[in-house]
Every structure is written in structure tokens, then in C-alpha cells.
Motif scaffolding. Structure first.
Motif, PDB file in Angstrom:
ATOM      1  N   VAL A  92       0.862  -1.180   0.000  1.00 18.77           N
ATOM      2  CA  VAL A  92       0.000   0.000   0.000  1.00 18.77           C
ATOM      3  C   VAL A  92       0.898   1.230   0.000  1.00 18.77           C
ATOM      4  N   ARG A  93       0.669   2.090  -0.957  1.00 20.27           N
ATOM      5  CA  ARG A  93       1.463   3.323  -1.072  1.00 20.27           C
ATOM      6  C   ARG A  93       0.535   4.521  -0.892  1.00 20.27           C
ATOM      7  N   VAL A  94       0.892   5.392   0.022  1.00 26.26           N
ATOM      8  CA  VAL A  94       0.140   6.629   0.247  1.00 26.26           C
ATOM      9  C   VAL A  94       1.006   7.793  -0.233  1.00 26.26           C
ATOM     10  N   LYS A  95       0.445   8.585  -1.124  1.00 28.55           N
ATOM     11  CA  LYS A  95       1.184   9.700  -1.706  1.00 28.55           C
ATOM     12  C   LYS A  95       0.800  11.019  -1.039  1.00 28.55           C
ATOM     13  N   ALA A  96       1.760  11.915  -0.977  1.00 30.93           N
ATOM     14  CA  ALA A  96       1.497  13.262  -0.466  1.00 30.93           C
ATOM     15  C   ALA A  96       0.827  14.064  -1.577  1.00 30.93           C
ATOM     16  N   GLN A  97      -0.379  13.640  -1.878  1.00 27.29           N
ATOM     17  CA  GLN A  97      -1.130  14.228  -2.983  1.00 27.29           C
ATOM     18  C   GLN A  97      -2.618  14.185  -2.653  1.00 27.29           C
ATOM     19  N   MET A  98      -3.297  15.273  -2.923  1.00 31.66           N
ATOM     20  CA  MET A  98      -4.750  15.333  -2.838  1.00 31.66           C
ATOM     21  C   MET A  98      -5.274  15.758  -4.203  1.00 31.66           C
ATOM     22  N   SER A  99      -6.208  15.018  -4.746  1.00 34.35           N
ATOM     23  CA  SER A  99      -6.766  15.400  -6.047  1.00 34.35           C
ATOM     24  C   SER A  99      -8.224  15.001  -6.124  1.00 34.35           C
ATOM     25  N   ASN A 151      15.083  16.714  -5.410  1.00 36.43           N
ATOM     26  CA  ASN A 151      15.088  15.370  -5.998  1.00 36.43           C
ATOM     27  C   ASN A 151      14.174  15.336  -7.212  1.00 36.43           C
ATOM     28  N   SER A 152      14.479  16.183  -8.177  1.00 39.90           N
ATOM     29  CA  SER A 152      13.747  16.233  -9.452  1.00 39.90           C
ATOM     30  C   SER A 152      12.252  16.449  -9.252  1.00 39.90           C
ATOM     31  N   ASN A 153      11.888  17.125  -8.177  1.00 35.73           N
ATOM     32  CA  ASN A 153      10.489  17.462  -7.884  1.00 35.73           C
ATOM     33  C   ASN A 153       9.604  16.228  -7.720  1.00 35.73           C
ATOM     34  N   ALA A 154      10.176  15.142  -7.219  1.00 30.58           N
ATOM     35  CA  ALA A 154       9.417  13.909  -7.018  1.00 30.58           C
ATOM     36  C   ALA A 154       8.377  14.101  -5.919  1.00 30.58           C
ATOM     37  N   ILE A 155       7.212  13.457  -6.095  1.00 32.88           N
ATOM     38  CA  ILE A 155       6.154  13.502  -5.085  1.00 32.88           C
ATOM     39  C   ILE A 155       6.530  12.573  -3.930  1.00 32.88           C
ATOM     40  N   ARG A 205      12.430  11.622   7.657  1.00 37.16           N
ATOM     41  CA  ARG A 205      11.376  12.506   8.161  1.00 37.16           C
ATOM     42  C   ARG A 205      10.108  12.324   7.324  1.00 37.16           C
ATOM     43  N   VAL A 206       9.537  11.153   7.423  1.00 39.85           N
ATOM     44  CA  VAL A 206       8.416  10.768   6.571  1.00 39.85           C
ATOM     45  C   VAL A 206       7.195  11.640   6.826  1.00 39.85           C
ATOM     46  N   ALA A 207       6.985  12.049   8.058  1.00 39.24           N
ATOM     47  CA  ALA A 207       5.766  12.780   8.413  1.00 39.24           C
ATOM     48  C   ALA A 207       5.723  14.193   7.846  1.00 39.24           C
ATOM     49  N   GLY A 208       6.885  14.777   7.571  1.00 36.14           N
ATOM     50  CA  GLY A 208       6.936  16.174   7.145  1.00 36.14           C
ATOM     51  C   GLY A 208       6.022  16.515   5.984  1.00 36.14           C
ATOM     52  N   PRO A 209       6.136  15.812   4.847  1.00 32.26           N
ATOM     53  CA  PRO A 209       5.274  16.141   3.707  1.00 32.26           C
ATOM     54  C   PRO A 209       3.788  15.983   4.009  1.00 32.26           C
ATOM     55  N   PHE A 210       3.437  15.012   4.855  1.00 33.54           N
ATOM     56  CA  PHE A 210       2.028  14.784   5.159  1.00 33.54           C
ATOM     57  C   PHE A 210       1.493  15.834   6.134  1.00 33.54           C
ATOM     58  N   LEU A 265      -4.330  24.267  -9.534  1.00 35.80           N
ATOM     59  CA  LEU A 265      -3.195  23.404  -9.226  1.00 35.80           C
ATOM     60  C   LEU A 265      -2.231  24.088  -8.260  1.00 35.80           C
ATOM     61  N   LEU A 266      -1.805  23.342  -7.250  1.00 39.80           N
ATOM     62  CA  LEU A 266      -0.833  23.847  -6.288  1.00 39.80           C
ATOM     63  C   LEU A 266       0.219  22.789  -6.031  1.00 39.80           C
ATOM     64  N   ARG A 267       1.474  23.190  -6.110  1.00 43.54           N
ATOM     65  CA  ARG A 267       2.591  22.322  -5.750  1.00 43.54           C
ATOM     66  C   ARG A 267       3.287  22.910  -4.517  1.00 43.54           C
ATOM     67  N   VAL A 268       3.523  22.060  -3.531  1.00 47.88           N
ATOM     68  CA  VAL A 268       4.253  22.456  -2.325  1.00 47.88           C
ATOM     69  C   VAL A 268       5.622  21.782  -2.377  1.00 47.88           C
ATOM     70  N   PHE A 269       6.673  22.568  -2.319  1.00 51.77           N
ATOM     71  CA  PHE A 269       8.036  22.040  -2.412  1.00 51.77           C
ATOM     72  C   PHE A 269       8.706  22.116  -1.040  1.00 51.77           C
ATOM     73  N   TRP A 270       9.110  20.937  -0.564  1.00 56.97           N
ATOM     74  CA  TRP A 270       9.782  20.856   0.739  1.00 56.97           C
ATOM     75  C   TRP A 270      10.927  19.858   0.634  1.00 56.97           C
ATOM     76  N   SER A 271      11.988  20.147   1.361  1.00 58.81           N
ATOM     77  CA  SER A 271      13.118  19.226   1.478  1.00 58.81           C
ATOM     78  C   SER A 271      13.812  19.493   2.797  1.00 58.81           C
ATOM     79  N   GLU A 272      14.359  18.439   3.386  1.00 60.51           N
ATOM     80  CA  GLU A 272      15.142  18.627   4.606  1.00 60.51           C
ATOM     81  C   GLU A 272      16.418  19.408   4.312  1.00 60.51           C
ATOM     82  N   ASN A 273      16.705  19.660   3.041  1.00 65.01           N
ATOM     83  CA  ASN A 273      17.867  20.459   2.641  1.00 65.01           C
ATOM     84  C   ASN A 273      17.511  21.909   2.355  1.00 65.01           C
TER      85      ASN A 273
END
Length: 481
Positions: A55-62, A79-83, A118-123, A147-155
Motif C-alpha cells: 500500500v502506497r500513500v502519496k502526499a497528494q490530494m486530487s 530530488n527532481s520534484n518527485a512527489i 522525516r516521513v511525516a513532514g510532507p504529510f 493546481l498547487l505544488r508544495v516544495f519541501w526538502s530537509e535540505n
């Protein structure tokens, strides 16, 4: 969870449901079922028996269709704007009638630092957007969210200008040519914002302005103690107030520093007891937060998406007030009292013609001067309150043309100046940002009234260290013909 100082309290961490997120069930690389989690984080699908699955849960709402719709993703800009996504270990579906597979996003906090992904961060980011959307849907249930894209990284760190390397400068909203986006800081021990829901909701407030209303702010740095340009004060005050409106909180918190153990906590209710005015973001956020508390969000939403959106005056508290009085006349007295309490004239004039509070800045009033096409006019700016986006850095002119055609706008000053200008007519319609002490552009103007906003790009003609009484304005010669 933030404490009273705005710092994160990892000992008080709680689990929250992952709401509205996309769920895929896979056999290898093949998707055998897809669904979306509900408001409780639950999901249900039918899968083939005796099959190896994850089961894969994506940080995506549509959600598409003719009714309310949205498409939100949280992506890794380094990381190449990966979800972002999380998934279960592989398991067999077996032959039973039902099977439960829960999935948890751990924070990765190890007690004194992050020691695991830090798996919880995007969610957490996705959840703040879910909450913001829900507030709008509560008063406008058929809303189609762009459309909205949220960009986050621990970097992601403050400073620099290379998002692919994590150099994003700060957490901010962008409406660039590639679409609407929110960039979020994530560098541990420096500044992380994924759990600072106030900060993320503030930036979503700018998304709201871009998608459904209007925001003429030139941006730039700002602080509660600053005397700001009217557009900046309203935009940032709106963002602060919206964070509280959306989250149901009367305070705005932001963690920072080593261990995320420092921070700030702003009372959105209080406003200012001295130095208040239309040029203070704290005055604006207190007015809007208290207005929502008194009359509810629908009247504010109707105002932001109504005549305020297409008015001639640039976005600030005065045109908001005029539009609110028209949209919610039964609540006009509520807003009038709040305005007066923050030293803002409550008259229903989008141009603030009755305003008497200049914040101590010599060129701040009148808020707009009248210019006549074909004549020569003088427009003056001053750095008395600071440089860049502060009160007095811009001169505002109103002018009316009888017919729609091309007009030449010229602004010139002394040799040490570099004038720029923007033209508004229900939103920005033209801008000029060339070099030199003389600026000219041919602008296609509609018939009727427009607004010309002028500034000095150099912004160095007056020292901000000088006393206000020692400073004199820098003036430009303006013609429209």
C-alpha cells in the motif's frame, strides 16, 4: 506541536489522520486499486486474493469533476520534484473477506535530533492545505482550486537562489510562469516549517489571493515593527489573519534554531496600542482576525472575491473596507469599529481620501494624488521609514483617460535616480523597469480611471540612518499623453 514561544515540543507529538491523500495498492509495479483517504484517514479498496501487495500513500490530494476540485502535491525540490510517498512492507492479500493495513508516517525525531527519515513532514504540509481548503469550502462548497505544488526538502535552507540545491531563501508563495507553488524551509537546526502550520497557512493565504482575489504587493522583507507600503501591509496582514482563520487559532507561531527549540508567537487578536495604522501588518491582521471572529468568514470571502478583486485602487485595507461595506452592510459597524481602533479612517472610500494618519512619513498622505493627462506632475518618494517596500517608498497617482488607446507615460528624475512604475486598472496592466534617470513606456490604457505607482529602484537617495527631519523627498516629473 508548538509551545507558547513557538518552539516545537517533540515530547508532545501526536498522530493525526492523513486526510484526502491518494492511495495506490500495487502488485509489483502494477496498480491493482486506487482510492483516497477520508476525513478520518481511512480507506477501503477491493484487491485480488492471494496476491503480494504493498500500500502506497502519496502526499497528494486530487479531485476532479464539475463540483469542487483540487490537485495538490508535496514534492522534493532537491530530488527532481518527485512527489513524496510512504508505503507498507509487502504482504499477501490472503483469502479472508477483509484485511486491515494501517500505515504510519514517523517524524524521524531521535530525541535530540532527527535520526531517521522525516516521513511525516510532507504529510503535515498536506494536512495544513487540507485544513485551508476545508475553510474555503465551508462557505463556498463548489470551489475549484487551481493546481498547487508544495516544495519541501530537509535540505531547504534560508539564503541563496537555487531551489534544486535547497537554496530557497525563505518559506514563500510563488505564482511564476510554471504555476502556483509554496516553497517550505526544512533544514534541521536552522529553520524547519513543515510543522509550523501558521507559516504554511500564511503562504496558502497568498495562494488564495492569487487564485480567487487579488494581491498587488511588491513583496520583500517585512516585520511587525515596520512601516510598510499599503499593499505589503495588507498582503502580510491578510496572510497572518488567514492562518488563524483557517486553523481556528488566535496566535501565529514559528519555530526556529537548534533543535527547533526557539521561535515566536504572535497574538492575532491584540493589534497595536501605539503606532497603529494602515501601514502596519499587525494592525491589518488584528482587524481581519477579529472581524472573522465577529461576523464569520463568508462575509470576508465575499469581499475578497467580489468588488475588492477588480477595483481601481490597489490592494490595501481601504478598498477592502469599501468592498466589505457593500458586501456585508449589516456588519459594517463591526469593521468600522475595528478600523478606528487601529487608527485607520473607517470611511467607505477605496482611495482613503479621508485618511489622516501618515505614520510620521511626510509623503504618505494624501494616499493618492490626482494627475491630469497632458499636464506635467511631480511625484515624490522618501526613504524615511526604510527602503524597498516601506511607507513612502512609492508615490500613488490617480488619472482618468477619456478613450481606450495607447498612451505614453514618462517619469524622469535627477541623475542619481532610477524611476520605475506600475500601472493598475483592476489589477496590474503594465510595468516599466528600465535603467537610467528617465523612464518611458507606451501603455494600452482602457477608458476610465487608472492608478500609476512610482518608485526609485536605487532607493539610495536618502540615508535611512538620518533623522526623519533631516530627510527630504526625491521627486520625479511625470507626464501621461
Amino acid at each position: 506541536m508548538p509551545n507558547e514561544t513557538g518552539a516545537l515540543l517533540y515530547a508532545a507529538t501526536t498522530s493525526k489522520p492523513v486526510r484526502g491523500a491518494a492511495v495506490d495498492v500495487l502488485n509489483g509495479s502494477t496498480i491493482v486499486a486506487s482510492t483516497t483517504t477520508d476525513g478520518n484517514g481511512a480507506y477501503s479498496v477491493t484487491v485480488p486474493p492471494s496476491t503480494l501487495l504493498i500500500v502506497r500513500v502519496k502526499a497528494q490530494m486530487s479531485q476532479g469533476g464539475a463540483g469542487p476540485s483540487w490537485d495538490v502535491t508535496v514534492r522534493d525540490n532537491t530530488n527532481s520534484n518527485a512527489i513524496y510517498a510512504m508505503e507498507t512492507p509487502a504482504f499477501s492479500s490472503g483469502i479472508s473477506a477483509s484485511l486491515v493495513r494501517d500505515i504510519h508516517a514517523p517524524s524521524g525525531w531521535g530525541g535530540s535530533s532527527y535520526s531517521a527519515p522525516r516521513v511525516a513532514g510532507p504529510f503535515a504540509l498536506l494536512d495544513t492545505v487540507y485544513t485551508a481548503q476545508a475553510k474555503v469550502l465551508s462557505v463556498a462548497p463548489s470551489t475549484a482550486f487551481p493546481l498547487l505544488r508544495v516544495f519541501w526538502s530537509e535540505n531547504n535552507v534560508p539564503g541563496g537562489n537555487n531551489p534544486a540545491a535547497g537554496q530557497i531563501g525563505t518559506t514563500f508563495f510563488s505564482n511564476a510562469t510554471d504555476g502556483r507553488a509554496i516553497y517550505v524551509l526544512g533544514k534541521e537546526g536552522v529553520d524547519t516549517d513543515e510543522y509550523d502550520a501558521s507559516v504554511v497557512a500564511h503562504e496558502w493565504g497568498h495562494y488564495y489571493q492569487s487564485a480567487f482575489s487579488r494581491d498587488d504587493s511588491p513583496g520583500g522583507s517585512h516585520a511587525m515593527t515596520d512601516l510598510l507600503d499599503r499593499r505589503v501591509a495588507f498582503s502580510e496582514g491578510w496572510g497572518n489573519a488567514w492562518s488563524g482563520i483557517a486553523l481556528g487559532r488566535s496566535n501565529y507561531t514559528d519555530s526556529v534554531g537548534a533543535g527547533q527549540a526557539s521561535g515566536s508567537n504572535v497574538n492575532l487578536t491584540a493589534g497595536l496600542t501605539s503606532g497603529a495604522g494602515w501601514y502596519r501588518e499587525a494592525s491589518i491582521h488584528s482587524i481581519l482576525w477579529n472581524l472573522n471572529s465577529q461576523v464569520g468568514f463568508k462575509a470576508i470571502h465575499d469581499t475578497m472575491t467580489g468588488s475588492f478583486k477588480n477595483g481601481i485602487a490597489v490592494t490595501s485595507i481601504h478598498p477592502f473596507a469599501a468592498a466589505f461595506y457593500a458586501a456585508a452592510p449589516a456588519s459594517a459597524s463591526n469593521l468600522s469599529a475595528l478600523l478606528a481602533g487601529q487608527a485607520i479612517n473607517p470611511a467607505a472610500d477605496p482611495f482613503g481620501g479621508s485618511e489622516t494618519n501618515n505614520g510620521g512619513v511626510s509623503t504618505a498622505l494624501p494616499m493618492y494624488n490626482q494627475a491630469t493627462p497632458g499636464a506635467t506632475y511631480s511625484a515624490c518618494v522618501i526613504n524615511q521609514a526604510g527602503t524597498g517596500n516601506k511607507l513612502g517608498n512609492f508615490a500613488y497617482l490617480r488619472f482618468t483617460v477619456p478613450t481606450a488607446r495607447n498612451y505614453t507615460i514618462s517619469v524622469s528624475g535627477a541623475s542619481a535616480t532610477d524611476p520605475d512604475f506600475v500601472v493598475y486598472h483592476g489589477g496590474q496592466i503594465a510595468a516599466s523597469d528600465g535603467l537610467g534617470s528617465s523612464e518611458s513606456a507606451v501603455v494600452a490604457l482602457p477608458a476610465g480611471e487608472s492608478v500609476l505607482v512610482i518608485d526609485d529602484f536605487n532607493n539610495t537617495s536618502q540615508s535611512t540612518a538620518a533623522s526623519p527631519s533631516a530627510q527630504t523627498p526625491t521627486c520625479f516629473t511625470v507626464t501621461i499623453q
